[in-house]
Design a protein around this motif. Structure first.
Motif, mmCIF file in Angstrom:
data_model
loop_
_atom_site.group_PDB
_atom_site.id
_atom_site.type_symbol
_atom_site.label_atom_id
_atom_site.label_comp_id
_atom_site.label_asym_id
_atom_site.label_seq_id
_atom_site.Cartn_x
_atom_site.Cartn_y
_atom_site.Cartn_z
ATOM 1 N N SER A 49 0.867 -1.175 0.104
ATOM 2 C CA SER A 49 0.008 0.217 -0.063
ATOM 3 C C SER A 49 1.011 1.121 0.117
ATOM 4 N N ARG A 50 0.252 2.321 -0.023
ATOM 5 C CA ARG A 50 1.181 3.663 -0.087
ATOM 6 C C ARG A 50 1.841 3.893 1.047
ATOM 7 N N TYR A 287 8.100 2.444 -3.106
ATOM 8 C CA TYR A 287 7.890 2.901 -1.835
ATOM 9 C C TYR A 287 6.877 3.913 -1.957
ATOM 10 N N HIS A 288 6.244 4.317 -3.459
ATOM 11 C CA HIS A 288 5.364 5.119 -3.671
ATOM 12 C C HIS A 288 5.658 6.568 -3.086
#
Length: 513
Positions: A49-50, A287-288
């Motif tokens: 996820s972000r 890693y967004h």
């Protein structure tokens, strides 16, 4: 009372004992004062996820003191009566030697290359002058290929043996104990030489022998059984057990076995290129983020696609790494990758390879896959123009079938030359890569870019030859006392699985004697 629990923490709190205790107290619904201690069992990064977090498996000691286990393997002094010759001082050979000592057997390790310290001069000559010492290089010498090409310890070999034992032995000889808990443990090329030296000292202190500049040139066989070996065409060493742990690049060993009509088999392998990106591109994708947090390590990736029923996959990914020239012979180009322990170089590289099946190389010669591999490496050398200059192409240029006008800065020290990689790689490899790379780009934002460089060729992914052995005794089916071992025999892939196979071969010898 002990309880095992999984917790998640933001990266900046992973090393904070107070934060860990607060999280454990909250999740277990017990007071802080009741938690007497804790032990981290496993640790991994979850970047799905972000919000990137660490997942940690923790053993919690509630109203109970934790008594740390002192795990140390003892190596007793051994005599000269039960000798085992081990050919090759890579992870398989070294761990086989340690296990022989545990089993009361005397290991005599013969290594064609130099000790781990002396190898450095030859590696410097490869990188700075483009000169290959055919007996001392990235593949040959004490510690094997893994010593100066990274020290990644990640493995899926759970069913083959005791992974923890291998990791514990590394820790006992100087590795950071984080390798016991990290999901993708890694020692680093800068640290491994000291650890390998310490392992050798353990072998010698127990009464084992380690011989350098000692190349196996013949096997002594009588009535279908090993009697010993001949080193450097003249020195005879007698023993009734020989572990053949020579690695996947010792082509002369395969040729020796074939010349003596000892059964070997052609084996599939994988072939392709090493692809390098700026590390920040991989960090941003995984890693967004725009800038990687100081509490996160350089990002890793793993990619795979099926293209017309043929696998294309990333291999030996090196965050913060360097592309290395890993040729073992003259007039050939072979590339690999490695990272220092901090993984703090500005580039990320990974082998990106295509499956090569037995049907792709017709014939019955057991050396046909090896010869095919060698031909590609020689074409790469010719295309580079000598001095280990490697042929290369920008990623989108390669996919769109055009010569790169220039090449991006990269970590390959001997230098790169812009060429059409289609002129080197077999058509089925080129077309598979050409189809897969844009698909990889859909999976990972920023991957498909002309800032990425393809450097050829990544060809030593695994052995192109298998040396058969019995599943129960580990001995060659024709030659009693000959134990084909690890990567060079086609039974392992990587440091840990090779070490486990070395241990298994030593245990098989104990059963036989």
């Amino acid at each position: 009372m002990q309880k095992d629990i999984e917790i998640t923490l933001p990266p900046h709190e992973v090393a904070n004992e107070k934060a860990i205790l607060e999280t454990l107290s909250k999740n277990l619904k017990v007071g802080r004062d009741q938690i007497k201690d804790f032990k981290i069992l496993k640790r991994s990064i979850d970047a799905r996820s972000r919000k990137v977090v660490y997942r940690m498996q923790v053993r919690v000691f509630i109203n109970e003191n934790y008594l740390p286990e002192e795990i140390s393997f003892k190596y007793p002094k051994i005599g000269d009566d039960k000798k085992v010759i081990i050919v090759g001082a890579g992870p398989a050979g070294l761990f086989a030697a340690l296990q022989c000592i545990e089993n009361g057997l005397k290991p005599i390790v013969v290594e064609r290359g130099k000790d781990v310290k002396q190898r450095r001069r030859d590696l410097a000559a490869i990188n700075k002058q483009g000169v290959v010492n055919t007996e001392s290089n990235y593949c040959y010498g004490e510690g094997g290929a893994g010593t100066y090409s990274d020290g990644k310890l990640y493995t899926r070999s759970n069913k083959r043996g005791d992974i923890n034992k291998v990791l514990q032995i590394f820790v006992q000889h100087g590795a950071d104990d984080d390798i016991m808990i990290d999901a993708r443990p890694h020692i680093g090329t800068n640290k491994l030489p000291h650890i390998i030296t310490a392992i050798r000292e353990t072998i010698l202190e127990a009464g084992g022998e380690v011989l350098f500049d000692s190349k196996l040139t013949d096997l002594i066989i009588k009535d279908g059984a090993v009697q010993g070996i001949i080193v450097n065409h003249e020195q005879e060493i007698a023993a009734n057990s020989v572990i053949l742990a020579t690695g996947h690049s010792a082509r002369d060993i395969y040729e020796l076995l074939n010349s003596k009509n000892i059964l070997i088999e052609a084996k599939p392998f994988a072939l392709g290129v090493r692809i390098e990106h700026p590390q920040n591109v991989i960090d941003q994708a995984q890693y967004h983020c725009d800038v990687r947090s100081e509490y996160l390590p350089p990002a890793y990736y793993s990619l795979v696609e099926q293209v017309k029923n043929r696998g294309v996959f990333s291999f030996c990914m090196c965050p913060g790494g360097i592309i290395a020239p890993c040729a073992t012979g003259l007039d050939e180009i072979v590339v690999n990758g490695w990272s220092p322990s901090k993984r703090n170089n500005p580039y990320a590289n990974s082998g990106t390879v295509v499956q090569v099946t037995l049907d792709d190389v017709q014939g019955y010669d057991p050396l046909r896959m090896l010869n095919f591999q060698s031909e590609i490496e020689q074409l790469a050398f010719e295309a580079g123009g000598g001095n280990l200059v490697a042929p290369a192409q920008r990623m989108i240029d390669f996919v769109e079938n055009r010569l790169s006008i220039d090449l991006p800065k990269n970590s390959y020290l001997p230098g790169t030359k812009s060429v059409m990689l289609d002129n080197i790689l077999p058509e089925f490899v080129s077309s598979s890569l050409r189809s897969a790379l844009p698909l990889f780009g859909r999976k990972m934002k920023g991957y498909y870019t002309n800032d990425a460089i393809l450097v050829g060729v990544e060809s030593r992914t695994s052995s192109p030859v298998r040396i058969p052995r019995d599943k129960e005794t580990f001995q060659h089916p024709q030659i009693k006392g000959l134990y084909p071992c690890a990567e060079g025999a086609g039974y392992a892939g990587g440091i840990v699985s090779a070490a486990i196979d070395g241990i298994n071969c030593a245990d098989a010898i104990l059963k036989s004697v």
